[in-house]
Motif scaffolding. Structure first.
Motif, PDB file in Angstrom:
ATOM      1  N   ASP A 181       0.821  -1.215   0.000  1.00  0.00           N
ATOM      2  CA  ASP A 181       0.000   0.000   0.000  1.00  0.00           C
ATOM      3  C   ASP A 181       0.853   1.263   0.000  1.00  0.00           C
ATOM      4  N   ALA A 182       2.009   1.224   0.671  1.00  0.00           N
ATOM      5  CA  ALA A 182       2.896   2.390   0.698  1.00  0.00           C
ATOM      6  C   ALA A 182       3.445   2.697  -0.691  1.00  0.00           C
ATOM      7  N   PHE A 183       3.676   1.677  -1.490  1.00  0.00           N
ATOM      8  CA  PHE A 183       4.204   1.873  -2.834  1.00  0.00           C
ATOM      9  C   PHE A 183       3.123   2.219  -3.852  1.00  0.00           C
ATOM     10  N   GLY A 184       1.877   1.910  -3.567  1.00  0.00           N
ATOM     11  CA  GLY A 184       0.779   2.260  -4.468  1.00  0.00           C
ATOM     12  C   GLY A 184       0.996   1.735  -5.869  1.00  0.00           C
ATOM     13  N   ASP A 185       0.857   2.613  -6.862  1.00  0.00           N
ATOM     14  CA  ASP A 185       1.003   2.218  -8.265  1.00  0.00           C
ATOM     15  C   ASP A 185       2.446   1.912  -8.656  1.00  0.00           C
ATOM     16  N   HIS A 186       3.387   2.309  -7.839  1.00  0.00           N
ATOM     17  CA  HIS A 186       4.801   2.026  -8.112  1.00  0.00           C
ATOM     18  C   HIS A 186       5.137   0.651  -7.506  1.00  0.00           C
ATOM     19  N   ASP A 187       4.584  -0.382  -8.116  1.00  0.00           N
ATOM     20  CA  ASP A 187       4.642  -1.740  -7.569  1.00  0.00           C
ATOM     21  C   ASP A 187       5.909  -2.467  -8.010  1.00  0.00           C
ATOM     22  N   VAL A 188       7.019  -2.097  -7.397  1.00  0.00           N
ATOM     23  CA  VAL A 188       8.345  -2.594  -7.775  1.00  0.00           C
ATOM     24  C   VAL A 188       8.476  -4.090  -7.533  1.00  0.00           C
ATOM     25  N   PRO A 189       9.415  -4.736  -8.254  1.00  0.00           N
ATOM     26  CA  PRO A 189       9.693  -6.138  -7.973  1.00  0.00           C
ATOM     27  C   PRO A 189      10.087  -6.299  -6.501  1.00  0.00           C
ATOM     28  N   SER A 190       9.516  -7.305  -5.869  1.00  0.00           N
ATOM     29  CA  SER A 190       9.738  -7.494  -4.436  1.00  0.00           C
ATOM     30  C   SER A 190       9.839  -8.977  -4.097  1.00  0.00           C
ATOM     31  N   THR A 191      10.594  -9.241  -3.056  1.00  0.00           N
ATOM     32  CA  THR A 191      10.658 -10.582  -2.494  1.00  0.00           C
ATOM     33  C   THR A 191      10.192 -10.489  -1.050  1.00  0.00           C
ATOM     34  N   LEU A 192       9.283 -11.372  -0.673  1.00  0.00           N
ATOM     35  CA  LEU A 192       8.751 -11.441   0.685  1.00  0.00           C
ATOM     36  C   LEU A 192       9.257 -12.734   1.304  1.00  0.00           C
ATOM     37  N   MET A 193       9.954 -12.602   2.434  1.00  0.00           N
ATOM     38  CA  MET A 193      10.582 -13.771   3.050  1.00  0.00           C
ATOM     39  C   MET A 193      10.261 -13.871   4.536  1.00  0.00           C
ATOM     40  N   GLY A 194       9.965 -15.088   4.962  1.00  0.00           N
ATOM     41  CA  GLY A 194       9.886 -15.381   6.377  1.00  0.00           C
ATOM     42  C   GLY A 194      11.267 -15.786   6.863  1.00  0.00           C
ATOM     43  N   VAL A 195      11.689 -15.201   7.971  1.00  0.00           N
ATOM     44  CA  VAL A 195      13.006 -15.501   8.530  1.00  0.00           C
ATOM     45  C   VAL A 195      12.854 -15.902   9.988  1.00  0.00           C
ATOM     46  N   THR A 196      13.889 -16.487  10.533  1.00  0.00           N
ATOM     47  CA  THR A 196      13.841 -16.957  11.913  1.00  0.00           C
ATOM     48  C   THR A 196      13.883 -15.818  12.919  1.00  0.00           C
ATOM     49  N   VAL A 197      14.814 -14.885  12.708  1.00  0.00           N
ATOM     50  CA  VAL A 197      14.997 -13.802  13.660  1.00  0.00           C
ATOM     51  C   VAL A 197      15.626 -12.611  12.937  1.00  0.00           C
ATOM     52  N   LEU A 198      15.354 -11.421  13.432  1.00  0.00           N
ATOM     53  CA  LEU A 198      15.969 -10.202  12.905  1.00  0.00           C
ATOM     54  C   LEU A 198      16.843  -9.589  13.997  1.00  0.00           C
ATOM     55  N   GLY A 199      17.587  -8.560  13.662  1.00  0.00           N
ATOM     56  CA  GLY A 199      18.686  -8.083  14.495  1.00  0.00           C
ATOM     57  C   GLY A 199      18.380  -7.353  15.773  1.00  0.00           C
ATOM     58  N   TYR A 200      17.217  -6.720  15.897  1.00  0.00           N
ATOM     59  CA  TYR A 200      16.915  -5.941  17.102  1.00  0.00           C
ATOM     60  C   TYR A 200      15.913  -6.669  17.986  1.00  0.00           C
ATOM     61  N   ASP A 201      15.959  -6.369  19.285  1.00  0.00           N
ATOM     62  CA  ASP A 201      15.011  -6.973  20.220  1.00  0.00           C
ATOM     63  C   ASP A 201      13.582  -6.716  19.754  1.00  0.00           C
ATOM     64  N   ALA A 202      12.778  -7.754  19.706  1.00  0.00           N
ATOM     65  CA  ALA A 202      11.348  -7.692  19.373  1.00  0.00           C
ATOM     66  C   ALA A 202      11.083  -7.240  17.935  1.00  0.00           C
TER      67      ALA A 202
END
Length: 136
Positions: free
Chosen positions: A101-122
């Motif tokens: 929704d933030a990109f609206g009509d500018h629907d750039v190529p994207s990859t959506l990935m589920g990961v185990t953990v990210l770098g910051y708490d929570a």
């Protein structure tokens, strides 16, 4: 100002995807490689703890700020990678819908990935992006 990014859609591939399958930029475009935008406030604390949509929204806001610092806007983004710390597809979709929704009509190529953990708490969401800018 003219845009450097050209989105490419394919009639041979599924139209289920909510984004262009490819994008190009001319040889004279300046590429901007953003570090992953995280859902952090000005003090470096993770916001919207436990809220995929809230964290995605803050990551988009922080991405816009980083783009502006580089002389670019969201319309100059050529590709994204959205990382979501979850193994549940519905959590990935929740974060993706905010980014889409933030990109609206500018629907750039994207990859959506589920990961185990990210770098910051929570931290639940992170958005990587590359932009292309034509400097005048």
């Amino acid at each position: 100002m003219p845009r450097a990014v050209t989105l490419i859609r394919s009639t041979a591939l599924s139209d289920v995807a909510e984004y262009a399958y490819a994008a190009t930029a001319p040889a004279d475009a300046r590429l901007v490689f953003l570090a992953g935008a995280c859902p952090l406030d000005e003090e470096g604390a993770t916001v919207a703890v436990g809220d995929y949509a809230g964290q995605a929204a803050r990551a988009v806001e922080n991405m816009r700020t980083a783009l502006a610092e580089a002389g670019a806007t969201i319309e100059d983004v050529i590709s994204t990678r959205v990382l979501v710390a979850s193994d549940r597809q519905e959590d990935l979709v929740t974060a993706w819908e905010v980014v889409r929704d933030a990109f609206g009509d500018h629907d750039v190529p994207s990859t959506l990935m589920g990961v185990t953990v990210l770098g910051y708490d929570a931290q639940l969401v992170e958005i990587e992006a590359v932009a292309a800018v034509l400097d005048s």
